[in-house]
Design a protein around this motif. Structure first.
Motif, mmCIF file in Angstrom:
data_model
loop_
_atom_site.group_PDB
_atom_site.id
_atom_site.type_symbol
_atom_site.label_atom_id
_atom_site.label_comp_id
_atom_site.label_asym_id
_atom_site.label_seq_id
_atom_site.Cartn_x
_atom_site.Cartn_y
_atom_site.Cartn_z
ATOM 1 N N ILE A 1 -11.147 1.128 1.301
ATOM 2 C CA ILE A 1 -11.731 -0.003 0.762
ATOM 3 C C ILE A 1 -10.661 -1.134 0.594
ATOM 4 C CG2 ILE A 1 -13.534 -1.588 -1.167
ATOM 5 C CD1 ILE A 1 -14.576 0.749 -1.267
ATOM 6 N N LEU A 2 -9.556 -0.593 -0.203
ATOM 7 C CA LEU A 2 -8.432 -1.936 -0.431
ATOM 8 C C LEU A 2 -7.755 -1.833 0.297
ATOM 9 C CD1 LEU A 2 -6.981 -0.226 -3.903
ATOM 10 C CD2 LEU A 2 -8.837 -1.470 -3.083
ATOM 11 N N ARG A 3 -7.567 -1.052 1.411
ATOM 12 C CA ARG A 3 -6.339 -1.719 3.221
ATOM 13 C C ARG A 3 -7.352 -2.857 3.554
ATOM 14 N NH1 ARG A 3 -5.248 -4.012 5.963
ATOM 15 N NH2 ARG A 3 -3.617 -3.753 7.392
ATOM 16 N N SER A 4 -9.112 -2.454 4.418
ATOM 17 C CA SER A 4 -10.095 -2.408 5.580
ATOM 18 C C SER A 4 -9.693 -4.315 4.446
ATOM 19 C CB SER A 4 -10.656 -1.818 5.540
ATOM 20 O OG SER A 4 -12.003 -2.019 4.375
ATOM 21 N N PHE A 5 -10.324 -4.695 3.009
ATOM 22 C CA PHE A 5 -10.472 -5.657 2.793
ATOM 23 C C PHE A 5 -9.225 -6.287 2.071
ATOM 24 C CE2 PHE A 5 -14.806 -3.822 2.602
ATOM 25 C CZ PHE A 5 -15.691 -4.711 2.660
ATOM 26 N N ASN A 6 -8.192 -5.557 2.104
ATOM 27 C CA ASN A 6 -6.624 -6.630 2.392
ATOM 28 C C ASN A 6 -6.757 -6.734 0.490
ATOM 29 O OD1 ASN A 6 -4.167 -6.939 2.830
ATOM 30 N ND2 ASN A 6 -4.724 -8.879 3.398
ATOM 31 N N ILE A 7 -7.052 -5.686 -0.433
ATOM 32 C CA ILE A 7 -6.730 -5.945 -1.757
ATOM 33 C C ILE A 7 -6.044 -6.112 -2.008
ATOM 34 C CG2 ILE A 7 -8.067 -5.135 -3.624
ATOM 35 C CD1 ILE A 7 -10.840 -4.830 -2.560
ATOM 36 N N ARG A 8 -5.206 -6.865 -3.016
ATOM 37 C CA ARG A 8 -4.402 -6.077 -3.336
ATOM 38 C C ARG A 8 -3.535 -6.995 -5.237
ATOM 39 N NH1 ARG A 8 0.183 -9.520 1.567
ATOM 40 N NH2 ARG A 8 -0.947 -8.550 3.314
ATOM 41 N N HIS A 9 -4.535 -7.590 -5.504
ATOM 42 C CA HIS A 9 -4.435 -7.570 -7.065
ATOM 43 C C HIS A 9 -4.583 -6.418 -8.009
ATOM 44 C CE1 HIS A 9 -3.509 -11.703 -6.160
ATOM 45 N NE2 HIS A 9 -4.050 -11.888 -5.137
ATOM 46 N N GLU A 10 -3.801 -6.153 -8.744
ATOM 47 C CA GLU A 10 -3.519 -5.104 -9.762
ATOM 48 C C GLU A 10 -5.273 -4.968 -9.945
ATOM 49 O OE1 GLU A 10 -2.064 -2.608 -9.839
ATOM 50 O OE2 GLU A 10 -1.148 -2.938 -8.358
ATOM 51 N N TYR B 1 1.096 -0.926 -0.243
ATOM 52 C CA TYR B 1 0.122 0.034 -0.057
ATOM 53 C C TYR B 1 0.976 1.529 0.217
ATOM 54 C CZ TYR B 1 -3.126 -3.661 0.952
ATOM 55 O OH TYR B 1 -4.599 -4.912 1.160
ATOM 56 N N THR B 2 2.225 1.191 -0.195
ATOM 57 C CA THR B 2 3.481 2.049 -0.401
ATOM 58 C C THR B 2 2.715 3.372 -1.257
ATOM 59 O OG1 THR B 2 5.318 1.057 0.539
ATOM 60 C CG2 THR B 2 5.635 3.074 -0.309
ATOM 61 N N GLY B 3 2.473 3.178 -2.226
ATOM 62 C CA GLY B 3 1.891 4.054 -3.430
ATOM 63 C C GLY B 3 0.551 4.538 -2.796
ATOM 64 N N PHE C 1 -0.422 5.687 13.175
ATOM 65 C CA PHE C 1 -0.775 4.416 12.739
ATOM 66 C C PHE C 1 -0.350 3.737 10.668
ATOM 67 C CE2 PHE C 1 -4.182 2.165 9.675
ATOM 68 C CZ PHE C 1 -4.506 1.376 10.341
ATOM 69 N N VAL C 2 -0.390 4.339 9.741
ATOM 70 C CA VAL C 2 -0.009 4.588 8.699
ATOM 71 C C VAL C 2 1.698 4.315 9.068
ATOM 72 C CG1 VAL C 2 0.971 5.594 6.461
ATOM 73 C CG2 VAL C 2 -1.554 5.903 7.270
ATOM 74 N N LYS C 3 2.674 3.702 9.262
ATOM 75 C CA LYS C 3 3.578 3.949 9.422
ATOM 76 C C LYS C 3 3.926 1.954 10.272
ATOM 77 C CE LYS C 3 5.167 7.545 11.042
ATOM 78 N NZ LYS C 3 5.443 8.755 11.561
ATOM 79 N N ASP C 4 2.315 2.336 11.574
ATOM 80 C CA ASP C 4 2.893 0.950 12.048
ATOM 81 C C ASP C 4 1.924 -0.151 10.952
ATOM 82 O OD1 ASP C 4 4.076 2.824 14.492
ATOM 83 O OD2 ASP C 4 1.761 2.324 15.283
ATOM 84 N N ASP C 5 1.107 0.199 10.061
ATOM 85 C CA ASP C 5 0.428 -0.470 9.713
ATOM 86 C C ASP C 5 2.016 -1.569 8.524
ATOM 87 O OD1 ASP C 5 -1.236 -1.716 8.377
ATOM 88 O OD2 ASP C 5 -1.578 -0.364 6.757
ATOM 89 N N ALA C 6 2.683 -0.399 7.964
ATOM 90 C CA ALA C 6 4.010 -0.804 6.963
ATOM 91 C C ALA C 6 4.509 -1.243 7.520
ATOM 92 C CB ALA C 6 4.322 0.274 6.883
ATOM 93 N N LYS C 7 5.238 -1.239 9.483
ATOM 94 C CA LYS C 7 5.874 -1.939 9.555
ATOM 95 C C LYS C 7 5.809 -3.690 10.083
ATOM 96 C CE LYS C 7 8.554 1.467 12.493
ATOM 97 N NZ LYS C 7 8.302 2.373 14.003
#
Length: 344
Positions: A212-221, A163-165, A327-333
């Protein structure tokens, strides 16, 4: 969303501001008479404004430099004329009301603010810029964190945090929106209003996608495109409608409320059911944002003509922005460390 509660409500209220355009001060006979006379003669209560004289006396353009004959320049000076007339007629009328022991009233949906360094709402401008700076700090610290902790694959050189970008775009849109918020509070004219509204709606729409993308963990393009496309299409159409067809404040409010509430529910449910180690920060922002909204409910005239409830609310968003980016940084870690463990 601005991905969190207070950001959602900030842009919902930004969208609602236009619905307050008609106020008791607008229909005050003394104010209307002063305004009409000023726009006709270029003078109000013994004060005359050079930019108004350009239009009350057509000969003022004769022999002027080339740019003064350009339509854009003349439109801008006309806006300056109207703003100066409204401001000085408003301040004169409020002095009369104060001498009679009457409370301040709103004009064109806003309290009577005192200009400072030429800015209409100096406190809100300063706090908008401070929020912009906080988002810049959050985005920069997030970038440094990603560069430090991300492990790059030798094959495709992609970060483990997917989710970096998305967060980079969110940070840029947030800074852009706060910038135009500052511009709008400094000078409320048609073009700054449209830019402020458009940027707010664009950020709301993108924040819904990110929620939506983060909460449902959607990773495929492909899945991300399927989620994003209809939302982007709707938001783009809505912005074009506001700017090119009709600035419909009522419809804009409905759109902002629906988008804001939708992503608020998504984040609240996610924080409630997930086992994320930093979910408490999400709840802290939610609760803090809710308490801060009491300032919007308890509206009051600006103290010394500078600081009102809305400006104080802007002040509360500064620490909440810091917590959100934390929180965003914690999520990345958290996600990066989890994926690294699985890779081993």
């Amino acid at each position: 969303m601005r991905c969190c509660y207070w950001n959602i409500l900030f842009f919902v209220f930004t969208c609602m501001i236009g619905m307050l355009d008609a106020s008791s001060g607008d229909i005050d006979p003394s104010y209307r008479a002063c305004l009409g006379e000023c726009e006709k003669t270029g003078c109000a209560a013994g004060r005359c404004f050079a930019q108004c004289k350009l239009f009350s006396d057509g000969s003022a353009f004769s022999g002027a430099t080339w740019y003064m004959h350009k339509g854009l320049y003349q439109k801008w000076k006309l806006l300056d004329c109207k703003n100066d007339c409204m401001y000085h007629c408003m301040t004169d009328r409020e002095k009369e009301r104060a001498s009679l022991g009457q409370r301040p009233v709103k004009y064109h949906g806003k309290w009577p603010f005192r200009r400072l360094f030429g800015l209409q709402e100096a406190a809100s401008v300063a706090l908008s810029l401070l929020n912009l700076a906080m988002h810049f700090h959050g985005l920069l610290s997030f970038y440094i964190l990603v560069k430090k902790y991300s492990v790059l694959s030798k094959t495709d050189r992609r970060s483990y945090y997917d989710y970096t970008g998305l967060w980079f775009v969110y940070g840029l849109l947030s800074m852009n929106s706060w910038f135009w918020s500052a511009v709008f509070h400094s000078r409320d004219v048609d073009v700054t209003e449209k830019l402020d509204y458009s940027c707010a709606v664009a950020l709301l729409g993108y924040s819904l996608i990110l929620a939506i993308l983060r909460s449902f963990n959607i990773r495929h393009e492909a899945s991300r495109v399927m989620v994003s496309a209809p939302i982007l299409a709707f938001v783009t159409t809505h912005i074009l409608y506001l700017n090119n067809y009709k600035m419909d404040y009522g419809w804009n409010m409905v759109v902002c409320v629906v988008i804001g509430v939708a992503q608020l529910i998504i984040w609240a449910i996610w924080a409630g059911v997930s086992h994320h180690p930093s979910r408490a920060k999400v709840w802290l922002v939610v609760v803090g944002g809710g308490l801060a909204m009491l300032l919007e409910i308890y509206d009051f005239p600006p103290y010394k003509g500078l600081v009102d409830a809305h400006a104080l609310w802007h002040a509360t968003t500064v620490p909440l922005t810091y917590i959100w980016w934390s929180f965003v940084k914690d999520d990345a870690k958290f996600l990066t460390s989890s994926l690294l463990k699985k890779a081993k």
